[in-house]
Design an enzyme around this catalytic site. Structure first.
Site, PDB file in Angstrom:
ATOM      1  N   THR A  45      -7.232 -23.559 -29.242  1.00  0.00           N
ATOM      2  CA  THR A  45      -8.763 -23.197 -29.072  1.00  0.00           C
ATOM      3  C   THR A  45      -9.727 -24.128 -28.931  1.00  0.00           C
ATOM      4  O   THR A  45     -10.561 -23.827 -28.116  1.00  0.00           O
ATOM      5  CB  THR A  45      -8.878 -22.362 -30.475  1.00  0.00           C
ATOM      6  OG1 THR A  45      -8.215 -21.109 -30.591  1.00  0.00           O
ATOM      7  CG2 THR A  45     -10.358 -21.655 -30.455  1.00  0.00           C
ATOM      8  N   HIS A  48      -9.762 -24.752 -25.441  1.00  0.00           N
ATOM      9  CA  HIS A  48     -10.359 -23.668 -24.718  1.00  0.00           C
ATOM     10  C   HIS A  48     -11.925 -23.755 -24.592  1.00  0.00           C
ATOM     11  O   HIS A  48     -12.850 -23.591 -23.866  1.00  0.00           O
ATOM     12  CB  HIS A  48     -10.120 -22.121 -25.268  1.00  0.00           C
ATOM     13  CG  HIS A  48      -8.498 -21.901 -25.181  1.00  0.00           C
ATOM     14  ND1 HIS A  48      -7.903 -22.258 -23.974  1.00  0.00           N
ATOM     15  CD2 HIS A  48      -7.823 -21.096 -25.879  1.00  0.00           C
ATOM     16  CE1 HIS A  48      -6.659 -21.755 -24.110  1.00  0.00           C
ATOM     17  NE2 HIS A  48      -6.579 -21.007 -25.378  1.00  0.00           N
TER      18      HIS A  48
END
Length: 345
Positions: A45, A48
């Protein structure tokens, strides 16, 4: 607590824009705790967020402190906090839920539609100090070290997937052996799986799965999985499939080697559509279950028990760096050169 701390912040929208900055130490509210952070594990994450893909850009409003897989020591608590004590060693459930919707009222808080996430929709823990709601802290009386304790959030997600269906005495396939998949293989074996077969094309990740408890490794690039999987299971089809890859093709291929009444648990994410022949799925009595985060807080308690029984996660950590080298940690995760990289504030 007054003072200034160092932290890693997504400073603005767009690719990059992740910087080490100084901020005031956050102030606790009446239901909060302040944690002296000892270790933060880098997650996909976080990559990302750095890359500012659709997942991150639709959920985050910069500036925001990133990081959500962490461990630390409680150094201050709000006036209404009674269940957490100063000095407690904690990790954290990163989903902050509403407790008021019908989903939460039915004991399914892990899929609350109003969830906010530490390190994504509110400030995270890649910092010297982190402030979180006290109810999200999970106290660990015994743990190997701060670095291993920082792995709890993804580990408990692996526990959720691997215990969604009974695996004791069963044959289990694990698709995708990144950090969570390798931990999932370990959980399945610790829970009594008769055979754990790992499917992973990347050599280093496959070796890690074997280290963590998988019995057999199949490289789907080199072997035809529809034949190799039953062969690895003494000619028999598979009881349970655990997907940690999000690879739609691999999930569809599992239908060729799963038993009638077989169970498939999917934690991996993909933006591709999964397709299968519905009549085959129905007549064979198959079950497909999505795995969202961690059941709050049953999976955390199961995880504690597995650790107490001797499950060892130390092999998952392949790199340890100071927080100032966060860019290298993000690079290692992005390229897949690490299993887990832990940053030390």
């Amino acid at each position: 607590m007054e003072g200034i701390m160092k932290c890693v912040v997504k400073t603005a929208a767009g690719v990059g824009n992740v910087e080490l900055v100084q901020r005031p130490i956050p102030q606790v509210g009446p239901n909060d705790i302040l944690i002296k952070v000892h270790a933060v594990a880098v997650c996909g994450t976080d990559v990302h967020i750095m890359n500012w893909n659709e997942f991150a850009s639709s959920r985050m409003i910069p500036p925001m402190i990133i990081g959500h897989e962490f461990s630390g020591e409680v150094v201050e608590k709000g006036e209404l906090v009674s269940q957490i004590q100063i000095g407690d060693a904690v990790s954290a459930e990163t989903h902050i839920v509403c407790h008021t919707c019908d989903v939460c009222h039915n004991g399914q808080e892990h899929v609350c539609p109003h969830t906010r996430t530490i390190g994504l929709s509110r400030d995270g823990a890649l910092a010297e100090y982190a402030c979180i709601p006290a109810e999200n802290a999970v106290v660990f009386k015994k743990f190997a070290n701060w670095e291993v304790l920082s792995l709890m959030e993804p580990f408990v997600a692996a526990v959720h997937a691997a215990t969604q269906f009974p695996v004791a005495g069963k044959s289990v396939v694990v698709i995708g052996c990144g950090p969570i998949g390798a931990m999932g293989a370990s959980v399945a074996k610790k829970c009594g799986a008769a055979k754990v077969i790992a499917i992973e094309p990347v050599s280093d990740r496959g070796k890690k799965a074997l280290e963590m408890g998988a019995d057999v490794l199949i490289n789907p690039i080199e072997e035809e999985v529809s034949k190799a999987v039953p062969m690895a299971n003494d000619g028999n089809l598979i009881d349970v499939v655990l997907d940690f890859s999000g690879n739609v093709g691999a999930i569809q291929s599992s239908l060729t080697y799963i038993k009638p009444e077989g169970k498939i648990a999917v934690l991996g994410l993909s933006d591709r559509q999964l397709s299968f022949e519905l009549s085959e799925f129905v007549y064979r009595g198959l079950t497909l279950k999505g795995i969202a985060g961690r059941r709050m807080y049953q999976d955390w308690e199961t995880a504690k028990g597995l650790l107490a029984s001797g499950l060892d996660l130390s092999n998952i950590i392949t790199h340890k760096l100071p927080m100032t080298e966060f860019k290298e940690g993000l690079r290692l995760m992005k390229t897949g050169e690490c299993c887990k990289c832990v940053l030390i504030p």
